[in-house]
Scaffold this active site. Sequence first.
Site, short mmCIF file in Angstrom:
data_model
loop_
_atom_site.label_atom_id
_atom_site.label_comp_id
_atom_site.label_asym_id
_atom_site.label_seq_id
_atom_site.Cartn_x
_atom_site.Cartn_y
_atom_site.Cartn_z
N TYR A 1 0.82 -1.21 0.00
CA TYR A 1 0.00 0.00 0.00
C TYR A 1 0.86 1.27 0.00
O TYR A 1 0.35 2.36 -0.23
CB TYR A 1 -0.96 0.03 1.20
CG TYR A 1 -2.03 -1.05 1.16
CD1 TYR A 1 -2.22 -1.83 0.03
CD2 TYR A 1 -2.85 -1.28 2.26
CE1 TYR A 1 -3.17 -2.81 0.00
CE2 TYR A 1 -3.82 -2.26 2.23
CZ TYR A 1 -3.97 -3.03 1.10
OH TYR A 1 -4.93 -4.02 1.07
N LYS B 1 3.79 -15.35 2.18
CA LYS B 1 3.64 -16.08 0.90
C LYS B 1 5.06 -16.38 0.41
O LYS B 1 5.46 -16.01 -0.71
CB LYS B 1 2.84 -15.20 -0.07
CG LYS B 1 2.46 -15.86 -1.37
CD LYS B 1 1.43 -16.95 -1.25
CE LYS B 1 1.20 -17.63 -2.59
NZ LYS B 1 0.47 -18.89 -2.49
N ASP C 1 -2.60 -18.28 1.70
CA ASP C 1 -3.74 -18.99 1.09
C ASP C 1 -4.26 -20.08 2.02
O ASP C 1 -5.47 -20.27 2.17
CB ASP C 1 -3.36 -19.55 -0.30
CG ASP C 1 -1.97 -20.13 -0.36
OD1 ASP C 1 -1.16 -19.89 0.57
OD2 ASP C 1 -1.66 -20.85 -1.32
N ASP D 1 -5.04 -7.03 5.73
CA ASP D 1 -6.27 -6.35 5.34
C ASP D 1 -7.34 -7.38 4.97
O ASP D 1 -8.49 -7.33 5.44
CB ASP D 1 -5.96 -5.44 4.13
CG ASP D 1 -7.09 -4.49 3.79
OD1 ASP D 1 -8.07 -4.43 4.55
OD2 ASP D 1 -6.99 -3.80 2.76
N ASP E 1 -10.61 -8.93 7.50
CA ASP E 1 -12.00 -8.79 7.06
C ASP E 1 -12.69 -10.15 7.00
O ASP E 1 -13.85 -10.29 7.37
CB ASP E 1 -12.08 -8.10 5.69
CG ASP E 1 -12.32 -6.60 5.84
OD1 ASP E 1 -12.08 -6.08 6.95
OD2 ASP E 1 -12.76 -5.96 4.88
#
Length: 356
Positions: free
Chosen positions: A141, A190, A223, A247, A251
């Site tokens: 970001y 990851k 994942d 993020d 959620d």
Amino acid sequence: MKATIALLPGDGIGPEIVTQARRVLEKVAQNYGHTFEMPEFPIGGNAIDSFGNPLPDQTLEACRKADAILLGAVGGPKWDDPSAKTRPEAGLLRIRKELGLFANLRPTKTWDELLDASPLKREIVGGTDILFVRELTGGIYFGESGRQAHQSGEQAWNTMIYSTGEIERVVRVAADAARKRRGKLTSVDKANVLEVSRLWRQVAQRVVSTEYPDLQYNVVLVDAMAMHLISKPREFDVVVTGNLFGDILTDEASMLPGSLGLLPSASIGSSGPGLFEPIHGSAPDIAGQNLANPLATILAAAMLLRQSLNLTAEADSIEAVVGSVLKDGHRTKDIAGSGSWIGTREMGDLIVNRLS
Ligand code: NAD
């Protein structure tokens, strides 16, 4: 204790829910003999309307001087024009960056009384109690981004970038929290694909093995984590991850308890005031109708007392009262299902009265 808590009500339901949290803080101050100064400042869409800036200088300066900050929410359809010069969310991103709030703490806990509101089966989700620690001021970001011409039209890119220091400090926040909880820490990355994740994994492993050998530590690919969260959420205690993965995962996890209206969050830095807020947005669809659930903001106020002011008993008293109100079946509309419900103000009244 004397403390200054800067209140940033924001837009939509923000002013309604922050009003109830303020009443709760006033009651706690009275009960325990503290003095909380709680001046209010504009942020978000209303600040764009009045000052042309979603984070006016006076708001930022007041926040810098405060002991802690309590925010409602920002945004709404009025300021949604994608071609607008500035947007309400820019105020949030800037305050986090300016105050160095690099770690976002999101406790995600289910309440037994509300398990039927969860989209997952009771036997899977019951007893979930996870603290997510998301890196907040780095990663993709904030990395370099751009666009350029391409034979098919255009090309665009963002850069996911982390330094050793950024990883170390957020892993320490998470590891310290794990020590005060059940002693388990999971780092999510990851690393099978991304170089930045390989650095993340290497640094996290070193910090934990040298400074926190007492913790039970593991790493999970993002994942796989997305699957584990809905198949075995009870297995996790503290989860630390980067900005983008955090993020998305937070959620996803926010659905586990069955209501956005009950989840608080905190953003903290190495020094200076922390910023506390509900995880939900400004809910413009119900703003001004006395329909908003104020409990996430009230629980954010409890987090503020514990985390920023070290007032543990005071924070516990708020959380215990919220638990007792839910246990006795009191609900705002968002968590009432087909049962009866009370308004924002009435929920605030109940909490304040029980704190007496
Ligand atoms: P939202 O969280 O505001 O609302 C989603 C749904 O949940 C709505 O139906 C809303 O009525 C309901 N809801 C949310 N909080 C509630 C509460 N306390 N009590 C009862 N019901 C509640 O998300 P959205 O609709 O996607 O976004 C609305 C605006 O909020 C947008 O402008 C968005 O950019 C902004 N937003 C701000 C923040 C923030 O300030 N941190 C976070 C998310 C979204």
